[in-house]
Write a protein that holds these residues in place. Structure first.
Motif, PDB file in Angstrom:
ATOM      1  N   VAL A   1       5.793   0.353  -2.476  1.00 57.61           N
ATOM      2  CA  VAL A   1       5.364  -0.031  -1.120  1.00 57.61           C
ATOM      3  C   VAL A   1       3.845  -0.207  -1.142  1.00 57.61           C
ATOM      4  N   ASP A   2       3.418  -1.413  -0.820  1.00 57.15           N
ATOM      5  CA  ASP A   2       1.975  -1.708  -0.762  1.00 57.15           C
ATOM      6  C   ASP A   2       1.378  -1.107   0.525  1.00 57.15           C
TER       7      ASP A   2
ATOM      8  N   GLU B   1       2.089  -2.960   3.739  1.00 57.67           N
ATOM      9  CA  GLU B   1       3.484  -3.211   4.060  1.00 57.67           C
ATOM     10  C   GLU B   1       4.167  -1.976   4.638  1.00 57.67           C
ATOM     11  N   LYS B   2       5.268  -2.249   5.300  1.00 56.06           N
ATOM     12  CA  LYS B   2       6.217  -1.226   5.708  1.00 56.06           C
ATOM     13  C   LYS B   2       7.577  -1.669   5.187  1.00 56.06           C
ATOM     14  N   ALA B   3       8.387  -0.719   4.752  1.00 53.63           N
ATOM     15  CA  ALA B   3       9.647  -1.078   4.101  1.00 53.63           C
ATOM     16  C   ALA B   3      10.811  -0.326   4.733  1.00 53.63           C
TER      17      ALA B   3
ATOM     18  N   LYS C   1      10.003   3.501   4.794  1.00 55.49           N
ATOM     19  CA  LYS C   1       8.908   3.811   3.886  1.00 55.49           C
ATOM     20  C   LYS C   1       7.629   3.159   4.417  1.00 55.49           C
ATOM     21  N   GLU C   2       6.769   3.957   5.008  1.00 52.76           N
ATOM     22  CA  GLU C   2       5.516   3.431   5.553  1.00 52.76           C
ATOM     23  C   GLU C   2       4.310   3.845   4.739  1.00 52.76           C
TER      24      GLU C   2
ATOM     25  N   VAL D   1      15.884  -3.289  -0.257  1.00 50.55           N
ATOM     26  CA  VAL D   1      14.621  -2.997   0.431  1.00 50.55           C
ATOM     27  C   VAL D   1      14.156  -4.255   1.160  1.00 50.55           C
TER      28      VAL D   1
ATOM     29  N   LYS E   1      10.910  -5.606   3.284  1.00 48.83           N
ATOM     30  CA  LYS E   1       9.499  -5.287   3.552  1.00 48.83           C
ATOM     31  C   LYS E   1       8.958  -6.187   4.658  1.00 48.83           C
ATOM     32  N   TYR E   2       8.088  -5.588   5.471  1.00 50.46           N
ATOM     33  CA  TYR E   2       7.415  -6.316   6.551  1.00 50.46           C
ATOM     34  C   TYR E   2       5.907  -6.108   6.442  1.00 50.46           C
ATOM     35  N   ASP E   3       5.181  -7.137   6.822  1.00 46.95           N
ATOM     36  CA  ASP E   3       3.721  -7.074   6.792  1.00 46.95           C
ATOM     37  C   ASP E   3       3.238  -6.115   7.882  1.00 46.95           C
TER      38      ASP E   3
END
Length: 294
Positions: A25-26, A29-31, A43-44, A58, A60-62
């Protein structure tokens, strides 16, 4: 198949399974960890995370603040002067679970379409409310209007899992069909103001001219008065000198006055006089004639 080959295949399979169960998880990002369409975990925090391979996936959202340019919207303020407003918003995904449940697999594209459907009505509602005129929208008070738009849009976007950070009005223009009428009205207003200024200038000029004329009359009158006083004093002094001279030698004074009378009477081209010869006017002439005769 040899035992070594089997072991190699097993090792590759184990590595593949391990890699399939690990994701990163970058910090931007939020996953969501999904299993058969159901949300299993969120996963934040950035870092390494795990999931069940082949069963879970998974999404992922910006998590950054994102821009959104809205379609230009036509609004009608309380003064009925229609305007075309071009706005943009900044937003971010605040609650990924609520966001996923609201937009489904559509993601940010679907979320932006839903958010634009919220922003445009809010813009029309705020800018068309009582007391809001086109001049208000075009003045410094537009900052307060943008804050009102932001507050209302933020409240309506919360069910989507979105947080509206800010809404700004980029451009506020007149509709094309209203430009000519507006320019004509502006031209008429400027011409009226110019006519008022000209009229006020002419009125001021008349006041200044009247004051100047009055000052001239007063100065000429005062000068004439002073001149009359000086002239009267000079005449009085002259008469006093004449009287003093007359008292000193009356005969010479009479002789002098007679000479002045002779000069005035025969002055010019006409030297003919019709007077009684026995008139005192000829006394000195008679005496001169008598002396010449002797």
């Amino acid at each position: 198949m040899t035992k070594g080959t089997i072991s190699l295949i097993a090792l590759v399979g184990i590595i593949f399974v391990i890699l399939s169960s690990v994701f990163i998880v970058d910090e931007r990002e939020k996953a969501l960890v999904m299993q058969f369409g159901q949300i299993k975990s969120v996963k934040e925090e950035p870092g390494l995370s795990f999931k069940v391979p082949f069963v879970q996936e998974v999404v992922k959202y910006d998590a950054r603040i994102l821009p959104l340019d809205t379609v230009p919207t036509e609004v009608t303020p309380s003064d009925d002067r229609r305007l075309v407003v071009d706005a943009f918003a900044r937003y971010r995904v605040k609650d990924v679970i609520q966001f996923r449940q609201a937009v489904g697999v559509g993601g940010l594209r679907a979320a932006e379409a839903r958010l634009e459907g919220i922003l445009n009505p809010v813009i029309r509602e705020v800018l068309g409310s009582d007391g809001v005129t086109s001049n208000t929208i075009l003045s410094a008070d537009r900052a307060e209007l943008m804050q009102r738009i932001t507050t209302q849009a933020r409240a309506k976007a919360l069910p989507l899992g979105l947080e509206v950070v800010d809404v700004r009005l980029k451009q506020t223009n007149l509709p094309e069909q209203n430009l000519d009428a507006t320019f004509s009205r502006m031209r008429a207003e400027r011409e009226r103001e110019a006519a008022d200024e000209i009229a006020r200038g002419e009125e001021a000029a008349l006041r200044v001219r009247a004051q100047a004329d009055r000052t001239v009359v007063e100065l000429v009158s005062e000068s004439q008065k002073t001149a009359d006083v000086v002239r009267g004093e000079a005449d009085a002094r002259r008469n006093a000198i004449f009287a003093q001279a007359y008292g000193a030698d009356e005969e010479f004074f009479e002789f002098r006055r007679s000479l002045d009378a002779y000069e005035k009477s025969i002055k010019g081209s006409n030297s003919t006089l019709v007077i009684n010869p026995d008139s005192p006017f000829f006394d000195y002439l008679k005496s001169d004639l008598g002396a010449a005769a002797n």
